[in-house]
Design an enzyme around this catalytic site. Structure first.
Site, mmCIF file in Angstrom:
data_model
loop_
_atom_site.group_PDB
_atom_site.id
_atom_site.type_symbol
_atom_site.label_atom_id
_atom_site.label_comp_id
_atom_site.label_asym_id
_atom_site.label_seq_id
_atom_site.Cartn_x
_atom_site.Cartn_y
_atom_site.Cartn_z
ATOM 1 N N SER A 1 61.383 26.450 8.694
ATOM 2 C CA SER A 1 60.854 26.929 9.973
ATOM 3 C C SER A 1 60.053 25.839 10.672
ATOM 4 O O SER A 1 60.049 25.757 11.910
ATOM 5 C CB SER A 1 60.001 28.181 9.765
ATOM 6 N N LYS B 1 50.719 32.453 6.847
ATOM 7 C CA LYS B 1 50.588 33.874 6.559
ATOM 8 C C LYS B 1 49.332 34.206 5.753
ATOM 9 O O LYS B 1 48.969 35.376 5.644
ATOM 10 C CB LYS B 1 51.830 34.369 5.813
#
Length: 482
Positions: free
Chosen positions: A271, A42
């Site tokens: 994840s 991110k």
């Protein structure tokens, strides 16, 4: 290599072969996004959306930035905003890991929590509402094309470069905003059309695979698969970029993340475990010689308070205790015999000046703490005072200001003589000795602290909701609870 700014270090993350956990008939690789400066993929979108807004004039100098995030985008934005000088407000559902909140606040951001029951759509609605109320700039990560564009410009190009002239049969990723999926997949579809795009989601919450947001259920893969289909994700699906949506069991995601650590030495989050679990499912039926690349979005340090670490012991395990007992010294089960009385050095004399100084402080200071600057139990006592908004004075006996002529040591000996022992911290309220850290916390729990503080004319916030255990050193709290 030298850089003018931390922002220049975003991207160019390594691709690593997973040799220990992959079956022999395929080549399994991972793109380790934890190598970004704030530890996640991110960081790419955080930098991209801010610089895009600056170019368009949508973000004004000094304007507050706001976003709804499970954490990683917020951490990336906190880095970018800190470097560029923008105030930042993050809205996050309360059930995401505590580490993420603290990292963002450490970087200077404000974190507004929303109820877990309101899910991802609730925190997004709150961010929109706050942006409209205050005129703040909302980065809109779930729909902002700059999010997908940065992955087309950077992530996808890195993959093409690293697999130039080599097979790349499958690219596997989880999805959060969909920026990584849309941005990478559209480039691979053009430049490497033979590469199948596989997107994973939790098997108990198949929103993307079914197209039905009401299929959302709580799941452990934080930062992915929200209770709605983000625009960027929907774009990738409708454009035909996604060849397969592969459900993964949450337990498998946790197990694979642990295996990456123990067998590959790669420390990543849940994840990443989900992506590798999906890649290994694909490997079961993939033709011999296939190459699979899985995206590992972030570092495992974001997950210390999550189920990922539930089975990681704090105290020694039975096996570790056996190792400890295999040699004779420095063991908890054997204490050294006390030194003979004759060998004990005589106690240092207490000088009159230090004793007078201590007596004067005890008389004049309503709430007084004799402490060491970096002692964990002194920190805990200070946090207890702060939690109940009690103004106090701390005499830090090991501080630089107290070192000349051993003034701190002389005062400490005077305090020890006064209380009957050398233990620090020592607390006095209204001239009355409470004692050390344990006595202080007991007084807080049984109401004695409030009584003494009020009698001394000092404020005390009795309405504060204080978890006393959380103020203690973490190792002590966890050991006590074990």
């Amino acid at each position: 290599m030298k850089y003018d700014s931390i922002l220049e270090t975003v991207g160019n993350t390594p691709i690593v072969k997973l040799s220990s956990i992959a079956p022999a008939h395929v080549s399994l690789y991972a793109k380790v996004e934890a190598f970004n400066p704030m530890g996640s993929v991110k960081d790419r979108l955080a930098l991209a959306v801010i610089e895009d807004a600056e170019r368009r004039g949508a973000l004004k100098p000094g304007q507050t930035v706001i976003e709804a995030t499970s954490g990683n985008t917020g951490i990336g934005l906190a880095m970018v905003c800190a470097r560029k000088g923008y105030p930042l407000v993050i809205v996050m559902a309360e059930n995401f890991s505590i580490e993420r909140r603290r990292l963002m606040r450490f970087l200077g951001a404000k974190v507004v929590l929303t109820p877990a029951a309101d899910k991802g759509s609730g925190m997004l609605a709150k961010a929109i509402e706050l942006a409209e109320t205050h005129g703040w700039f909302l980065t809109r990560q779930f729909e902002n094309e700059a999010n997908a564009d940065v992955h087309s410009r950077t992530t996808a190009q890195e993959i093409l470069r690293d697999f130039e002239g080599e097979r790349l049969d499958y690219w596997v990723s989880s999805y959060g905003t969909g920026g990584t999926v849309k941005g990478v997949a559209r480039v691979l579809k053009e430049k490497r059309p033979e590469t199948k795009i596989v997107v994973t989601e939790p098997d108990n919450s198949q929103v993307l695979g079914t197209g039905l947001p009401d299929r959302f259920r709580p799941h452990p893969v934080q930062g992915t698969s929200p209770d709605f289909i983000p625009k960027l994700t929907a774009d990738a699906k409708s454009a035909g970029y996604i060849d397969q949506v592969l459900p993964v069991n949450g337990g498998d995601a946790l197990r694979r993340a642990r295996e990456l650590a123990v067998r590959e030495g790669i420390f990543v989050g849940i994840s990443a475990g989900a992506a590798v679990a999906a890649a290994l499912k694909i490997a079961e039926t993939a033709p011999r010689g296939s190459t699979i690349l899985a995206m590992l979005p972030d570092t495992g340090e974001r997950y210390l308070s999550t189920p990922l670490f539930d089975d990681v012991a704090v105290d020694m395990t039975a096996e570790e205790e056996a190792i400890s007992k295999s040699s004779p010294s420095n063991r908890f089960d054997i204490r050294p015999a006390p030194a003979p009385a004759a060998a004990t050095a005589p106690a240092a004399a207490v000088d009159a000046e230090a004793a007078a100084f201590v007596d004067k402080l005890i008389r004049e200071e309503p709430a007084l703490l004799f402490a060491l600057e970096w002692c964990e139990f002194c920190w805990a006592t200070r946090k207890l005072f702060k939690a109940h908004a009690v103004p106090y004075r701390s005499i830090d006996l090991d501080s630089v200001a107290m070192q000349e002529n051993d003034w701190g040591g002389r005062v400490r000996r005077a305090v020890g003589a006064r209380v009957g022992g050398p233990t620090i911290p020592q607390v006095f309220i209204g001239g009355e000795l409470i004692g050390g850290n344990a006595e202080m916390f007991e007084a807080a729990r049984n109401g004695e602290l409030e009584r003494l503080v009020r009698a001394a004319g000092v404020t005390f916030d009795a309405e504060a909701k204080v978890d006393y255990g959380s103020l203690l050193p973490k190792w002590l709290k966890q050991k006590s609870a074990a």
